[in-house]
Design an enzyme around this catalytic site. Structure first.
Site, PDB file in Angstrom:
ATOM      1  N   ARG A  36       0.831  -1.214   0.000  1.00 45.71           N
ATOM      2  CA  ARG A  36       0.000   0.000   0.000  1.00 45.71           C
ATOM      3  C   ARG A  36       0.866   1.264   0.000  1.00 45.71           C
ATOM      4  O   ARG A  36       0.559   2.258   0.650  1.00 45.71           O
ATOM      5  CB  ARG A  36      -0.970  -0.004   1.186  1.00 45.71           C
ATOM      6  CG  ARG A  36      -1.910  -1.206   1.204  1.00 45.71           C
ATOM      7  CD  ARG A  36      -2.790  -1.255  -0.036  1.00 45.71           C
ATOM      8  NE  ARG A  36      -3.636  -2.451  -0.045  1.00 45.71           N
ATOM      9  CZ  ARG A  36      -3.363  -3.548  -0.749  1.00 45.71           C
ATOM     10  NH1 ARG A  36      -2.268  -3.608  -1.510  1.00 45.71           N
ATOM     11  NH2 ARG A  36      -4.170  -4.580  -0.734  1.00 45.71           N
ATOM     12  N   SER A  94     -11.571  -1.455   2.255  1.00 54.42           N
ATOM     13  CA  SER A  94     -10.875  -2.062   3.393  1.00 54.42           C
ATOM     14  C   SER A  94     -10.191  -0.966   4.211  1.00 54.42           C
ATOM     15  O   SER A  94      -9.386  -0.205   3.688  1.00 54.42           O
ATOM     16  CB  SER A  94      -9.846  -3.073   2.882  1.00 54.42           C
ATOM     17  OG  SER A  94      -9.210  -3.713   3.952  1.00 54.42           O
ATOM     18  N   GLU A 127      -5.360   1.583   6.435  1.00 52.64           N
ATOM     19  CA  GLU A 127      -4.995   1.555   5.016  1.00 52.64           C
ATOM     20  C   GLU A 127      -5.638   2.740   4.315  1.00 52.64           C
ATOM     21  O   GLU A 127      -5.059   3.339   3.416  1.00 52.64           O
ATOM     22  CB  GLU A 127      -5.483   0.238   4.395  1.00 52.64           C
ATOM     23  CG  GLU A 127      -5.351   0.163   2.891  1.00 52.64           C
ATOM     24  CD  GLU A 127      -5.853  -1.144   2.337  1.00 52.64           C
ATOM     25  OE1 GLU A 127      -6.637  -1.126   1.380  1.00 52.64           O
ATOM     26  OE2 GLU A 127      -5.463  -2.208   2.878  1.00 52.64           O
TER      27      GLU A 127
END
EC number: 1.3.1.98
Length: 299
Positions: free
Chosen positions: A172, A222, A292
């Site tokens: 990420r 998410s 995230e």
């Protein structure tokens, strides 16, 4: 709004003042942008970036605003949304997509040209620029596996092409974040494949996503990164947090890794749920959940 901007600062572009960003985010939350603009060409992006750099105006660049929470205080300075820059073309086994193109649309173009490699991204709701920015991934695939290079703009307005290695992809993460770059386009190096097989895999992944994820409600996708040795969703489920609600934000009862807007939720509600989840999982399991989702804006 004391910045040196007016509605006609950029020729041919409309600047929206005090524009609610909840109209554009996937969570349907977020305060106003001082100024909002939708460039349509690389030259316009270059002019905007150069202008704000020279006049020391804060700049925030967004794509589909999917993996994002904008705080209720909104965003200072200029927000530039790139979704009008969405051209996709194919040359041999390379798919070139502008930053504002939907990642999903890019996978469909690849499929229709019998090119394999992007199947994992069939249901990722972000833009190509966002995918490069955070090395978006799903079902074992990551953007870094298929990107040949990306065309970017530096804060000073210089256009550069960065190779996969220079993009320094991580979990990420990419160099785009570190160096405050603006993604303009990306080249995806794919391989010839069978249309029916590519379509079948994409359909399967989308069916699995629809069965497990709360796609019927607004969310930011998410919320938490995968902790080493664990799955965030399972930790949250095991902590008994599914259904936990603050205002209009709720830990999804369908997938514990998602926080959904069940009606009139605010960014403040979202952040309160995130903090409670982090504190509870830490207390019960000793695991730190790191977000995230990108959280930006004024309190």
């Amino acid at each position: 709004m004391t910045y040196q901007l007016t509605a006609d600062t950029f020729a041919g572009l409309t600047l929206l003042a005090n524009e609610p960003l909840a109209k554009y985010t996937h969570t349907k939350t977020g305060g106003p942008a001082d100024w909002l603009v939708f460039p349509e060409t690389v030259a316009q992006v270059q002019a905007i970036v150069t202008y704000v750099h020279d006049h020391q105006i804060p700049l925030t660049v967004l794509g589909n605003a999917s993996n994002l929470i904008v705080k209720d205080g909104g965003i200072a300075g200029l927000v530039m949304i790139l979704t009008k820059m969405k051209h996709i073309e194919v040359h041999d086994t390379i798919v070139t997509a502008q930053a504002g193109a939907a990642y999903i649309d890019t996978t469909i173009v690849a499929r229709d040209h019998h090119l394999s490699g992007l199947e994992f991204a069939a249901g990722i709701p972000g833009s190509v620029g966002g995918a490069i920015f955070m090395n978006a991934g799903a079902y074992g695939g990551e953007t870094k596996h298929v990107v040949k290079s990306a065309t970017v703009l530096t804060p000073a307005g210089e256009i550069k092409t960065l190779s996969n290695q220079e993009l320094d992809f991580g979990y990420r993460h990419s160099a785009v974040q570190d160096d405050n770059l603006v993604v303009l386009a990306a080249d995806f190096q794919l391989t010839p494949g069978d249309f029916d097989q590519i379509k079948a895999e994409m359909d399967d992944l989308n069916a699995r996503r629809a069965a497990k994820q709360p796609l019927e409600l607004p969310s930011c996708g998410s919320v938490f990164k995968r902790p080493t040795g664990y799955f965030a969703g399972k930790l949250i489920h095991d902590a008994g947090l599914q259904g936990y609600t603050v205002g209009g934000a709720q830990v999804s009862t369908k997938h514990a890794g998602f926080i959904v807007n069940i009606g009139n939720g605010t960014a403040t509600d979202y952040l309160a749920v995130i903090r409670h989840v982090q504190a509870t999982v830490k207390a019960k399991f000793g695991v730190d959940l790191e977000t995230e989702v990108r959280i930006i804006g004024r309190d």
